[in-house]
Motif scaffolding. Structure first.
Motif, PDB file in Angstrom:
ATOM      1  N   SER A 208       3.807  33.510  25.100  1.00 49.40           N
ATOM      2  CA  SER A 208       3.972  34.751  25.860  1.00 49.40           C
ATOM      3  C   SER A 208       5.420  34.938  26.290  1.00 49.40           C
ATOM      4  N   SER A 209       5.842  36.232  26.301  1.00 47.83           N
ATOM      5  CA  SER A 209       7.207  36.551  26.746  1.00 47.83           C
ATOM      6  C   SER A 209       7.204  38.008  27.202  1.00 47.83           C
ATOM      7  N   SER A 210       8.292  38.440  27.811  1.00 46.05           N
ATOM      8  CA  SER A 210       8.379  39.835  28.248  1.00 46.05           C
ATOM      9  C   SER A 210       8.233  40.781  27.052  1.00 46.05           C
ATOM     10  N   GLU A 211       8.893  40.408  25.944  1.00 47.39           N
ATOM     11  CA  GLU A 211       8.818  41.284  24.753  1.00 47.39           C
ATOM     12  C   GLU A 211       7.385  41.402  24.266  1.00 47.39           C
ATOM     13  N   ALA A 212       6.653  40.290  24.298  1.00 48.67           N
ATOM     14  CA  ALA A 212       5.280  40.315  23.798  1.00 48.67           C
ATOM     15  C   ALA A 212       4.420  41.247  24.647  1.00 48.67           C
ATOM     16  N   PHE A 213       4.578  41.177  25.985  1.00 46.86           N
ATOM     17  CA  PHE A 213       3.754  42.041  26.842  1.00 46.86           C
ATOM     18  C   PHE A 213       4.168  43.520  26.727  1.00 46.86           C
ATOM     19  N   GLN A 214       5.472  43.730  26.512  1.00 48.72           N
ATOM     20  CA  GLN A 214       5.926  45.117  26.329  1.00 48.72           C
ATOM     21  C   GLN A 214       5.273  45.692  25.069  1.00 48.72           C
ATOM     22  N   ALA A 215       5.239  44.887  24.007  1.00 48.67           N
ATOM     23  CA  ALA A 215       4.632  45.340  22.750  1.00 48.67           C
ATOM     24  C   ALA A 215       3.131  45.531  22.929  1.00 48.67           C
ATOM     25  N   ALA A 216       2.493  44.699  23.768  1.00 52.58           N
ATOM     26  CA  ALA A 216       1.052  44.829  24.009  1.00 52.58           C
ATOM     27  C   ALA A 216       0.747  46.166  24.694  1.00 52.58           C
ATOM     28  N   ALA A 217       1.589  46.507  25.660  1.00 49.67           N
ATOM     29  CA  ALA A 217       1.361  47.773  26.370  1.00 49.67           C
ATOM     30  C   ALA A 217       1.491  48.946  25.400  1.00 49.67           C
TER      31      ALA A 217
END
Length: 741
Positions: free
Chosen positions: A622-631
């Protein structure tokens, strides 16, 4: 069509700017004569303008005035056979179209009542699109000549000009022109002026003969007849009144004296006590009431046929105010509420008002200035009150249409031009001793916008032209739309903007100029609640990416919307620690980035709430980029389930028009999908209607409205709200955006 009329070298180029410059060149002896007079006798100076409806003969009359006062040697007509064109219409564009676009200034002298009078004269345009030119002229003039056509009478622009004269409290004389034309009836026009403009007007002259055999005029005050003879009507022959007109003259003279007695108490005493009133008393009463704006004398003639112009000049000298007769006020620069009275005195500290600027090929930027108080001389240093900067007066000039004449100094009451001074229009200049600003001019809001763009090679010239036009013309606005990166120009109408585009091509050589239809800024929103659950997972050698988000999207109910037209609101309702808190801002960022482009038409979303309830994370991946892409993934996958729709801007439109055109005006709004809110009468014969109309249907409305109301309708519009578009229009818009994609 209008653009096609603009062929001809630099015509458009000069179109909007140069006219004023043309008028002020004198022979050296006249200049000296003028300068001497300025110092001596302000009561013999007249600053006046000529304004009227399109094609009432303003420029033709000015041409005659210049000829009879000896300023020009020969008369040229507006659309004359000799191809020279009138002196005041110095732009090629004006000469081609036979219309006046910018105000032109000139000056001359005229001997009336045995004394020389000096006149600064401004010829103004009649078209609605160039109203600002008229506003600027009236702001600095002491009096005006209002022309009405003997056939057309009071027309739409006459009403606009009347409103402007009342706003600036300008005394006026009325001139009924074109009495040689078939169907001319001065008394019908007199009735219209009284009824439509509400003015107290009486003729001070009567025509001898009508239409084709219009020969001369009778002066009701002196009771003499004038005939205009010789080449170009140069010689005025004064005779006794024709026998057959004696009764008519007596009747109209009686009416004139009674009207004057009604509006002027001093005259009433003289009139009631004496059987025979002296001419001087009558002249004095007409002058007093004209200056008080309770009465306007009406002159008659035909400028084209050279009849009645000399008598009108006498009337201007007799009845219109000198700079000493007007009370001019300014505002204290340190306290805007305090009104300061300006003294027309060359010894007082300088106060001058720059009411127009334009580019001149020989003199650089020329700034027209009315000197209200004090005097200005070459080499003086003056202060621009808007910026508090000092500048020195390198060159003082007088303009004769487009020619430049240097002068050494100018005193209070005069109109001169400063050459090579850098400033905006509408600034006040002082000598630094007095902290005064002149109140600003009324500037109407622009009603029409266009998008413009230019190629890379022309960018510098394109930007320079836009900057220049904004300084020259307060009604011309420029803005760059952040969302579309378009340059949008707005102005007073289609002709106004066309002329500016033509000037860019000709004057600034912006060959690659492209004008588009203005684009409407649409929006999108959702109409029902939709749950989302999305996992973003990517495994590619080494560290992967993992983020899971769960929650729902919902529309924000109307009562909770706090002007949040700027998009969406994000709420986190996480309870446990399934998603570490430091990743929440990344999820919000992902949603915001995704919703700036709706999936239906690519327009931003508004009135939508994104709620985050749950999710999952991975210790390593998990990373900030991953959660941004999830959103972003959640939005793209579940947006369709929330029943998205396209919204469009609705405008609150207010139209004023003469009541006789009510049904046609309402028709124009209904035909543009407008919903009428209410209609009401504003004055006796003017009505107003308020309606809500989609912005996409408002293009070209000004031309439409003018054609059904004979040019008398005016409208203003402002943004009201975003509302859902009709289904069919949404589908057309979506199909268009798919094509672009």
């Amino acid at each position: 069509g209008a653009l096609r009329c603009l062929q001809g070298g630099e015509m458009a180029a000069r179109l909007l700017g140069r006219r004023w410059l043309q008028q002020v060149q004198l022979a050296p002896d006249q200049c000296r004569h003028f300068a001497a007079a300025t110092a001596v006798d302000l009561s013999k100076m007249r600053n006046f303008g000529i304004s009227a409806h399109i094609d009432s003969g303003k420029t033709t009359l000015t041409e005659r005035v210049l000829f009879y006062t000896g300023r020009i040697k020969a008369i040229h007509e507006v659309r004359g056979k000799d191809g020279v064109g009138a002196t005041m219409d110095h732009m090629e564009l004006e000469r081609e179209k036979g219309i006046t676009i910018t105000s032109a200034a000139t000056f001359c002298s005229w001997n009336a009542m045995g004394q020389d009078h000096h006149m600064n004269l401004i010829d103004t345009p009649g078209h609605v699109d160039f109203t600002i030119e008229v506003e600027r002229a009236l702001r600095v003039l002491d009096g005006a000549v209002m022309i009405c056509c003997g056939v057309g009478g009071v027309q739409s622009q006459t009403i606009t000009v009347d409103r402007q004269m009342k706003r600036y409290e300008v005394p006026r004389v009325v001139f009924i022109n074109k009495l040689d034309r078939y169907g001319a009836d001065p008394f019908h026009v007199l009735g219209q002026i009284r009824k439509k403009l509400g003015l107290t007007v009486q003729p001070v002259q009567l025509p001898i003969g009508e239409e084709d055999n219009f020969q001369g005029i009778v002066d009701l005050v002196a009771q003499k007849a004038s005939y205009f003879e010789g080449k170009d009507g140069m010689s005025r022959r004064i005779e006794e009144i024709p026998q057959e007109m004696a009764a008519k003259v007596a009747e109209h003279r009686g009416n004139l004296l009674e009207t004057l007695a009604d509006v002027d108490d001093d005259f009433a005493e003289v009139y009631l006590e004496n059987d025979e009133v002296s001419e001087d008393d009558i002249h004095a009463a007409i002058r007093r009431t004209t200056l008080a704006r309770t009465f306007a004398p009406m002159f008659m003639g035909s400028a084209y046929k050279n009849k009645g112009v000399q008598d009108l000049l006498d009337g201007v000298c007799r009845y219109l105010p000198s700079p000493l007769d007007r009370v001019n006020t300014g505002l204290n620069a340190d306290n805007e509420d305090e009104v300061v009275q300006l003294k027309t005195d060359p010894k007082a500290p300088l106060v001058g008002y720059a009411f127009k600027i334009q580019d001149h090929p020989m003199a650089g930027q020329v700034t027209y200035m009315r000197v209200y108080q004090g005097k200005v001389a070459k080499g003086d240093s003056i202060v621009n009150m808007m910026t508090d900067k000092k500048l020195s007066v390198k060159r003082l000039v007088r303009m004769h249409s487009n020619d430049v004449k240097d002068v050494q100094e100018a005193g209070a009451g005069d109109i001169v031009a400063l050459a090579g001074v850098d400033c905006e229009s509408g600034v006040t200049f002082t000598d630094g001793k007095s902290r005064v600003t002149c109140s600003s001019m009324f500037v109407p809001d622009p009603v029409l916008s266009l998008s413009v763009s230019a190629g890379r090679d022309d960018q510098a010239r394109f930007q320079k032209a836009l900057k220049r036009f904004q300084r020259e013309d307060p009604t011309f606005r420029v803005e760059v739309k952040q969302e579309t990166n378009e340059t949008i120009i707005s102005g007073m109408g289609e002709l106004h903007l066309e002329v500016y585009c033509e000037r860019m091509r000709r004057e600034y050589k912006v060959e690659s100029l492209v004008t588009g239809e203005p684009k409407v800024n649409y929006r999108e929103t959702i109409t029902t609640k939709a749950d989302y659950s999305y996992v973003h997972k990517r495994q590619s050698g080494g560290r992967g990416q993992y983020g899971k988000v769960m929650g729902y999207f919902e529309p924000i109910p109307e009562e909770e919307r706090v002007d949040n037209t700027d998009g969406i609101t994000f709420i986190s309702k996480l309870t446990g620690n399934e998603i570490p808190p430091n990743y929440v801002p990344a999820i919000e960022k992902g949603f915001r980035a995704a919703t700036s482009k709706g999936l239906l038409t690519g327009n931003p979303l508004i009135h939508m709430r994104c709620v985050l309830e749950d999710g999952a994370s991975h210790e390593v991946d998990s990373s900030s980029e991953a959660f941004q892409a999830a959103a972003q993934g959640a939005y793209e996958s579940f947006y369709g389930e929330a029943n998205p729709v396209v919204l469009e801007p609705l405008m609150q439109v207010e139209v004023t028009f003469p009541s006789e055109f009510q049904s046609q005006t309402l028709q124009t709004l209904n035909g543009r999908e407008g919903s009428i809110q209410n209609t009401q009468a504003v004055t006796g014969d003017t009505s107003m209607v308020q309606a809500v109309v989609p912005l996409r249907r408002m293009f070209g409305y000004s031309s439409d409205l003018r054609s059904v109301t004979q040019g008398q309708g005016e409208f203003s519009m402002e943004f009201m709200e975003y509302a859902e578009m009709p289904q069919q229009k949404q589908e057309e818009l979506m199909a268009e955006s798919r094509k672009r994609a």
